[in-house]
Design a protein around this motif. Structure first.
Motif, mmCIF file in Angstrom:
data_model
loop_
_atom_site.group_PDB
_atom_site.id
_atom_site.type_symbol
_atom_site.label_atom_id
_atom_site.label_comp_id
_atom_site.label_asym_id
_atom_site.label_seq_id
_atom_site.Cartn_x
_atom_site.Cartn_y
_atom_site.Cartn_z
ATOM 1 N N LEU A 275 0.824 -1.205 0.000
ATOM 2 C CA LEU A 275 0.000 0.000 0.000
ATOM 3 C C LEU A 275 0.860 1.259 0.000
ATOM 4 C CD1 LEU A 275 -3.000 0.794 0.049
ATOM 5 C CD2 LEU A 275 -2.834 1.006 2.526
ATOM 6 N N ASP A 276 1.968 1.189 0.726
ATOM 7 C CA ASP A 276 2.873 2.341 0.792
ATOM 8 C C ASP A 276 3.425 2.685 -0.593
ATOM 9 O OD1 ASP A 276 4.716 4.257 2.042
ATOM 10 O OD2 ASP A 276 6.242 2.822 1.389
ATOM 11 N N LEU A 277 3.929 1.672 -1.314
ATOM 12 C CA LEU A 277 4.473 1.927 -2.658
ATOM 13 C C LEU A 277 3.376 2.394 -3.605
ATOM 14 C CD1 LEU A 277 6.705 1.788 -4.857
ATOM 15 C CD2 LEU A 277 6.014 -0.592 -5.251
ATOM 16 N N PHE A 278 2.239 1.683 -3.592
ATOM 17 C CA PHE A 278 1.168 1.974 -4.546
ATOM 18 C C PHE A 278 0.568 3.367 -4.320
ATOM 19 C CE2 PHE A 278 0.002 -2.857 -4.962
ATOM 20 C CZ PHE A 278 1.294 -3.114 -5.400
ATOM 21 N N THR A 279 0.740 3.873 -3.108
ATOM 22 C CA THR A 279 0.214 5.200 -2.807
ATOM 23 C C THR A 279 1.184 6.289 -3.258
ATOM 24 O OG1 THR A 279 -0.963 4.295 -0.904
ATOM 25 C CG2 THR A 279 -0.700 6.682 -0.970
ATOM 26 N N ARG A 280 2.480 6.051 -3.018
ATOM 27 C CA ARG A 280 3.418 7.148 -3.296
ATOM 28 C C ARG A 280 3.658 7.342 -4.793
ATOM 29 N NH1 ARG A 280 9.419 5.936 -3.481
ATOM 30 N NH2 ARG A 280 9.474 3.704 -3.093
ATOM 31 N N THR A 281 3.398 6.317 -5.611
ATOM 32 C CA THR A 281 3.619 6.451 -7.048
ATOM 33 C C THR A 281 2.562 7.322 -7.740
ATOM 34 O OG1 THR A 281 2.454 4.340 -7.306
ATOM 35 C CG2 THR A 281 4.844 4.271 -7.336
ATOM 36 N N ARG A 282 1.428 7.528 -7.073
ATOM 37 C CA ARG A 282 0.369 8.344 -7.687
ATOM 38 C C ARG A 282 0.802 9.778 -7.925
ATOM 39 N NH1 ARG A 282 -5.777 7.287 -5.424
ATOM 40 N NH2 ARG A 282 -6.289 6.281 -7.395
ATOM 41 N N GLY A 283 1.617 10.291 -6.992
ATOM 42 C CA GLY A 283 2.003 11.700 -7.045
ATOM 43 C C GLY A 283 2.801 12.032 -8.301
ATOM 44 N N ILE A 284 3.631 11.092 -8.731
ATOM 45 C CA ILE A 284 4.485 11.352 -9.897
ATOM 46 C C ILE A 284 3.641 11.545 -11.150
ATOM 47 C CG2 ILE A 284 6.248 10.330 -11.399
ATOM 48 C CD1 ILE A 284 7.793 9.533 -9.115
ATOM 49 N N ARG A 285 2.612 10.710 -11.307
ATOM 50 C CA ARG A 285 1.734 10.888 -12.469
ATOM 51 C C ARG A 285 1.106 12.287 -12.447
ATOM 52 N NH1 ARG A 285 0.473 9.334 -17.174
ATOM 53 N NH2 ARG A 285 -1.498 10.070 -17.963
ATOM 54 N N ARG A 286 0.635 12.678 -11.263
ATOM 55 C CA ARG A 286 -0.001 13.987 -11.144
ATOM 56 C C ARG A 286 0.973 15.087 -11.584
ATOM 57 N NH1 ARG A 286 -0.843 14.240 -5.745
ATOM 58 N NH2 ARG A 286 -1.983 12.271 -5.939
ATOM 59 N N SER A 287 2.226 14.976 -11.166
ATOM 60 C CA SER A 287 3.227 15.996 -11.527
ATOM 61 C C SER A 287 3.478 16.008 -13.031
ATOM 62 C CB SER A 287 4.548 15.709 -10.812
ATOM 63 O OG SER A 287 4.347 15.635 -9.424
ATOM 64 N N ILE A 288 3.479 14.835 -13.658
ATOM 65 C CA ILE A 288 3.721 14.757 -15.107
ATOM 66 C C ILE A 288 2.583 15.425 -15.874
ATOM 67 C CG2 ILE A 288 3.771 13.097 -17.033
ATOM 68 C CD1 ILE A 288 5.505 11.298 -15.242
ATOM 69 N N VAL A 289 1.370 15.185 -15.418
ATOM 70 C CA VAL A 289 0.210 15.803 -16.072
ATOM 71 C C VAL A 289 0.259 17.315 -15.874
ATOM 72 C CG1 VAL A 289 -2.299 16.004 -16.004
ATOM 73 C CG2 VAL A 289 -1.223 13.737 -15.963
ATOM 74 N N GLU A 290 0.579 17.730 -14.636
ATOM 75 C CA GLU A 290 0.658 19.166 -14.344
ATOM 76 C C GLU A 290 1.754 19.850 -15.159
ATOM 77 O OE1 GLU A 290 -1.065 18.815 -9.805
ATOM 78 O OE2 GLU A 290 1.033 19.380 -10.116
ATOM 79 N N ALA A 291 2.829 19.113 -15.454
ATOM 80 C CA ALA A 291 3.934 19.680 -16.236
ATOM 81 C C ALA A 291 3.629 19.668 -17.733
ATOM 82 C CB ALA A 291 5.218 18.902 -15.959
ATOM 83 N N GLY A 292 2.438 19.209 -18.110
ATOM 84 C CA GLY A 292 2.053 19.214 -19.518
ATOM 85 C C GLY A 292 2.734 18.118 -20.331
ATOM 86 N N GLN A 293 3.290 17.106 -19.655
ATOM 87 C CA GLN A 293 3.995 16.050 -20.372
ATOM 88 C C GLN A 293 3.108 14.828 -20.622
ATOM 89 O OE1 GLN A 293 6.980 16.531 -21.889
ATOM 90 N NE2 GLN A 293 6.716 18.626 -21.140
ATOM 91 N N ASP A 294 1.856 14.876 -20.177
ATOM 92 C CA ASP A 294 0.891 13.828 -20.554
ATOM 93 C C ASP A 294 -0.513 14.385 -20.385
ATOM 94 O OD1 ASP A 294 -0.092 11.415 -21.489
ATOM 95 O OD2 ASP A 294 1.022 10.181 -20.066
ATOM 96 N N THR A 295 -1.453 13.706 -21.029
ATOM 97 C CA THR A 295 -2.839 14.122 -20.934
ATOM 98 C C THR A 295 -3.414 13.701 -19.588
ATOM 99 O OG1 THR A 295 -5.044 13.732 -21.851
ATOM 100 C CG2 THR A 295 -3.468 11.966 -22.113
ATOM 101 N N GLU A 296 -4.397 14.451 -19.101
ATOM 102 C CA GLU A 296 -5.036 14.041 -17.850
ATOM 103 C C GLU A 296 -6.250 13.142 -18.120
ATOM 104 O OE1 GLU A 296 -6.778 17.188 -15.520
ATOM 105 O OE2 GLU A 296 -7.290 18.336 -17.305
ATOM 106 N N ALA A 297 -6.602 12.979 -19.394
ATOM 107 C CA ALA A 297 -7.756 12.143 -19.726
ATOM 108 C C ALA A 297 -7.487 10.698 -19.311
ATOM 109 C CB ALA A 297 -8.034 12.216 -21.218
#
Lengths: 314, 314
Positions: A275-297
């Motif tokens: 659960l610890d690993l699976f939770t902390r990896t979510r943040g990186i995706r959010r940052s990538i989307v916020e940086a415009g490097q992937d779609t949020e769809a």
């Protein structure tokens, strides 16, 4: 329209990247004259049919004679051969760059063949798709993506500024770093993901207990995401593996260590570690989307919701 | 519009899957009455605000009293608790199913609590996105995707046919297999890809030599593809790992063996082995696209070419 930044641009190699450069140069008028060279007669004919350039050569040596900017877009293992061939024919003051996915090896292969009167600046636009060949390119490929330049110390600053301006005109943002750091960064963000994707698709292909038809039918549950990277150009990726060995082996070792630890957590039912690993990896995706490097769809937008509101019952 | 297939449908759990079912049931008029239950008051309120059902309960026991079809959409680790709670309150002739990503464990958890007068048929729609919660669902989620049912031997054929018809009305194609085979198939097509994705994102997050900012900026070179799966619901995936342990460990072992062999090829510069693997994996992607299980657009269509023809020069 932008003003032409170079009189004559020569593109050596006209695959996905080369042909995308040709298209954006055309679309934005970044050069007065575009010359295309590739050693495959068939590919050259495709490029001609697509109208990607103004002149076409099978010989790179002939193609660079008048070039102010030469962009080499070939598998990294072919860099030295190209450099050796074009070196003696380059015009004084020409800028020579490349787009290869590894940089220390490319610098080592090309630099010795570059005459003193040209500016060699290795580069790498961080953009691509899983498709290959001149027909796969498109002018918007570099929009909002990063391009990394790895100039050697002492490189002419004006030449760097001109090449930077060129990539910016193509839609890119430009960074500089040394070739070794580039190779380490790309090993984790690009090379390891491709190797892992190729590997898992190979593993699935080899199973005796699950049929290929089952793998295909149920691939929407996750597997299909990996097959995109695993459909990338095989020669390009063989060369990347052969030319960034140390950094790739370092990242593979770390990945495998982490996977062993995760495997142990599965075996012993350590829900907390999972659960610890699976939770902390979510943040990186959010940052990538916020940086415009992937779609949020969701699902990268490939099956975007058509309705937002539930339909009315009968 | 289709005719209502069931008078009363009760959805237990109203996350991505449950709320997508609610939406497609509404949109196509597959039930006269939709009852929603979830043990989180906040989630229940969200569902009510979204207008996903006709009646809302915090108690699953109360929610199933009139149900002809009960669909349990909760993390697989919660299956037994739900089954125990609803068992004594189910109506004779009711069909009970679930949507969990593991099946042997779910059957083992739920079957003992099902009274003889209901039809329990475990199921798994192979569809989803990386998003969670009642707002993330959409009516088209199941369009063209497979749904696997894993009925126990001796299950009433009419009940299986009705449930099959329901999923088909939702847009799915339906397969049947035994729970153990389902778990093996899903271990390779879904569970291993998610674990690998979580793992590589974790590895990247832990590096000292490459900054998180670099990982994010240059993620379009491959890494971003993995972050989507690694953004999936942590509790759901913890439960999958805990409840399909044997099949996952088997697939992890095969994957690691293959990766060691690939690592060796990189270390020793075996270009032939690399090229062989990188070439054969292309075919699987082609088959997946041909089977309608993924888009053929480059980069999953997230940056589809806007122009096909190079623009005219100035």
């Amino acid at each position: 329209m932008s003003k032409a930044l170079f009189e004559n641009i020569t593109l050596i190699g006209i695959g996905l990247i080369g042909s995308s450069i040709a298209r954006v140069v055309r679309a934005k008028g970044l050069a007065d004259h575009v010359t295309i060279a590739t050693r495959s007669a068939e590919t050259l004919e495709q490029a001609r049919t697509l109208g990607l350039g103004d002149a076409y050569f099978l010989s790179s040596a002939e193609a660079v004679a008048n070039a102010d900017l030469v962009i080499v877009s070939v598998p990294v293992g072919a860099s030295e051969a190209v450099a050796r061939e074009i070196g003696p024919h380059l015009k004084p003051g020409a800028i020579v760059t490349d787009v290869g996915s590894t940089k220390a090896s490319v610098v080592k292969q090309m630099q010795p063949h570059m005459p003193d009167h040209v500016h060699f600046i290795a580069g790498h636009p961080i953009a691509g798709t899983e498709q290959s060949g001149p027909a796969a390119g498109f002018a918007e490929l570099f929009d909002g993506r990063w391009c990394i330049l790895t100039p050697s110390p002492g490189t002419d600053q004006q030449a760097i500024a001109r090449l930077t301006g060129f990539w910016e005109a193509c839609g890119s943002k430009v960074d500089q770093m040394d070739p070794e750091h580039h190779d380490l960064v790309l090993a984790i963000v690009s090379h390891l993901p491709h190797i892992i994707a190729y590997n898992i698709v190979g593993t699935a292909d080899d199973l005796e207990t699950v049929t290929e038809s089952e793998v295909i039918k149920y691939s929407a549950s996750g597997f299909r995401d990996f097959t995109r990277l695993a459909a990338s150009d095989p020669v390009m990726w063989r060369d990347v593996c052969l030319h960034n060995k140390d950094a790739i082996l370092e990242m593979l070792a770390r990945f495998s260590e982490d996977l062993s630890s995760l495997q142990r957590a599965v075996r012993w039912g350590d829900g907390e570690q999972l659960l610890d690993l699976f939770t902390r990896t979510r943040g990186i995706r959010r940052s990538i989307v916020e940086a415009g490097q992937d779609t949020e769809a969701p699902n990268f937008g490939r099956n975007a919701p058509k309705t937002d509101v539930p339909g009315a019952p009968e």
